[in-house]
Design a protein around this motif. Structure first.
Motif, PDB file in Angstrom:
ATOM      1  N   ARG A   6       0.846  -1.193   0.000  1.00  0.00           N
ATOM      2  CA  ARG A   6       0.000   0.000   0.000  1.00  0.00           C
ATOM      3  C   ARG A   6       0.884   1.248   0.000  1.00  0.00           C
ATOM      4  NH1 ARG A   6      -2.768  -3.948  -0.095  1.00  0.00           N
ATOM      5  NH2 ARG A   6      -4.557  -4.513   1.182  1.00  0.00           N
TER       6      ARG A   6
ATOM      7  N   ALA B 218       0.537  -4.184   4.285  1.00  0.00           N
ATOM      8  CA  ALA B 218      -0.548  -4.269   5.268  1.00  0.00           C
ATOM      9  C   ALA B 218      -0.549  -5.667   5.866  1.00  0.00           C
ATOM     10  CB  ALA B 218      -1.882  -3.961   4.604  1.00  0.00           C
TER      11      ALA B 218
ATOM     12  N   ARG C 128      -1.603  -6.451   8.940  1.00  0.00           N
ATOM     13  CA  ARG C 128      -2.751  -6.670   9.820  1.00  0.00           C
ATOM     14  C   ARG C 128      -4.032  -6.399   9.038  1.00  0.00           C
ATOM     15  NH1 ARG C 128       0.249  -3.031  12.244  1.00  0.00           N
ATOM     16  NH2 ARG C 128      -1.402  -1.470  12.248  1.00  0.00           N
ATOM     17  N   THR C 129      -5.054  -7.132   9.315  1.00  0.00           N
ATOM     18  CA  THR C 129      -6.349  -6.904   8.678  1.00  0.00           C
ATOM     19  C   THR C 129      -6.820  -5.489   8.993  1.00  0.00           C
ATOM     20  OG1 THR C 129      -6.889  -9.237   8.936  1.00  0.00           O
ATOM     21  CG2 THR C 129      -8.728  -7.741   8.512  1.00  0.00           C
ATOM     22  N   GLY C 130      -7.184  -4.763   7.978  1.00  0.00           N
ATOM     23  CA  GLY C 130      -7.671  -3.400   8.159  1.00  0.00           C
ATOM     24  C   GLY C 130      -6.601  -2.346   8.311  1.00  0.00           C
ATOM     25  N   GLN C 131      -5.334  -2.710   8.197  1.00  0.00           N
ATOM     26  CA  GLN C 131      -4.262  -1.721   8.327  1.00  0.00           C
ATOM     27  C   GLN C 131      -4.356  -0.719   7.179  1.00  0.00           C
ATOM     28  OE1 GLN C 131      -0.298  -3.332   8.628  1.00  0.00           O
ATOM     29  NE2 GLN C 131       0.656  -1.318   8.650  1.00  0.00           N
ATOM     30  N   GLN C 132      -4.451   0.568   7.531  1.00  0.00           N
ATOM     31  CA  GLN C 132      -4.637   1.613   6.528  1.00  0.00           C
ATOM     32  C   GLN C 132      -3.434   2.526   6.372  1.00  0.00           C
ATOM     33  OE1 GLN C 132      -8.161   3.795   7.503  1.00  0.00           O
ATOM     34  NE2 GLN C 132      -9.430   1.977   7.634  1.00  0.00           N
ATOM     35  N   TRP C 133      -2.591   2.613   7.402  1.00  0.00           N
ATOM     36  CA  TRP C 133      -1.483   3.556   7.388  1.00  0.00           C
ATOM     37  C   TRP C 133      -0.168   2.827   7.647  1.00  0.00           C
ATOM     38  CZ3 TRP C 133      -5.881   4.572  10.484  1.00  0.00           C
ATOM     39  CH2 TRP C 133      -6.768   5.470   9.911  1.00  0.00           C
TER      40      TRP C 133
ATOM     41  N   ARG D 144      -6.457  11.106  11.190  1.00  0.00           N
ATOM     42  CA  ARG D 144      -7.665  11.356  11.985  1.00  0.00           C
ATOM     43  C   ARG D 144      -7.761  12.830  12.397  1.00  0.00           C
ATOM     44  NH1 ARG D 144      -6.518   6.043  13.321  1.00  0.00           N
ATOM     45  NH2 ARG D 144      -5.082   6.539  15.004  1.00  0.00           N
TER      46      ARG D 144
END
Length: 192
Positions: free
Chosen positions: A153, A166, A168-173, A183
């Motif tokens: 990503r 990524a 981890r599941t859901g890792q966005q940053w 945020r």
């Protein structure tokens, strides 16, 4: 490189070496930092990643201005390939050729197994930058041709130019700090 009195080099041990090398160009507190654009900076980066490059602790790090030029060209080519992968685009042929050609130099190393454990031995006369370029380009090829490429990503946080995998599941940053920055920016935009 230092900014605000601290070392800006952040080692992320779970990232492929190619991703780490592209991360030598990043923002720190709103300031663009280039860790490898001077011989001293490049030597510092190599010293920090010495074990991942397959270099013994006693191997001297010798880099000069021409090595910086090579490092910047390799990093640019790597960024082109990672950008193309993330954007589902075709990379420039020259970048692909440079990475493929530099990665082939890894074949010059051989694995030995002294009592202290396995290690890479590079032939006499191989320059520090040749080792760096070979290892980071080989890392890029492994990443781009493995299932792990689907996890690559580009960090969407404001003022971040880093790539990350990524894991981890859901890792966005790329980091918790970037998540916080995103945020805060989102909250500020709503408040206006």
């Amino acid at each position: 490189m230092t900014t605000h009195g601290r070392d800006t080099l952040e080692i992320r041990p779970l990232e492929p070496l190619a991703v780490e090398f592209t991360s030598s160009w990043h923002y720190e507190a709103g300031v663009l930092i280039d860790e490898v654009n001077t011989p001293q900076g490049l030597a510092h980066w190599v010293g920090a990643y010495r074990s991942r490059l397959g270099m013994d602790a006693g191997t001297p790090v010798e880099v000069g201005a021409a090595d910086v030029t090579t490092a910047l060209a390799v990093r640019g080519a790597l960024r082109d390939l990672l950008d193309a992968l993330v954007d589902a685009a075709q990379p420039p042929d020259a970048s692909l050729a440079l990475v493929a050609e530099r990665a082939q130099r890894v074949q010059e190393a051989r694995v030995t197994w002294p009592p202290a454990g396995p290690r890479l031995e590079w032939p006499d006369g191989v320059r520090t930058m040749d080792i760096v370029a070979a290892q980071v380009c080989a890392s890029a090829i492994r990443l781009l041709t493995s299932p792990r490429r689907d996890l690559l990503r580009r960090c969407p946080a404001p003022s971040c130019v880093l790539f990350f995998t990524a894991l981890r599941t859901g890792q966005q940053w790329c980091s918790p700090a970037c998540g916080n920055r995103a945020r805060v920016a989102r909250h500020s935009a709503k408040s206006r």
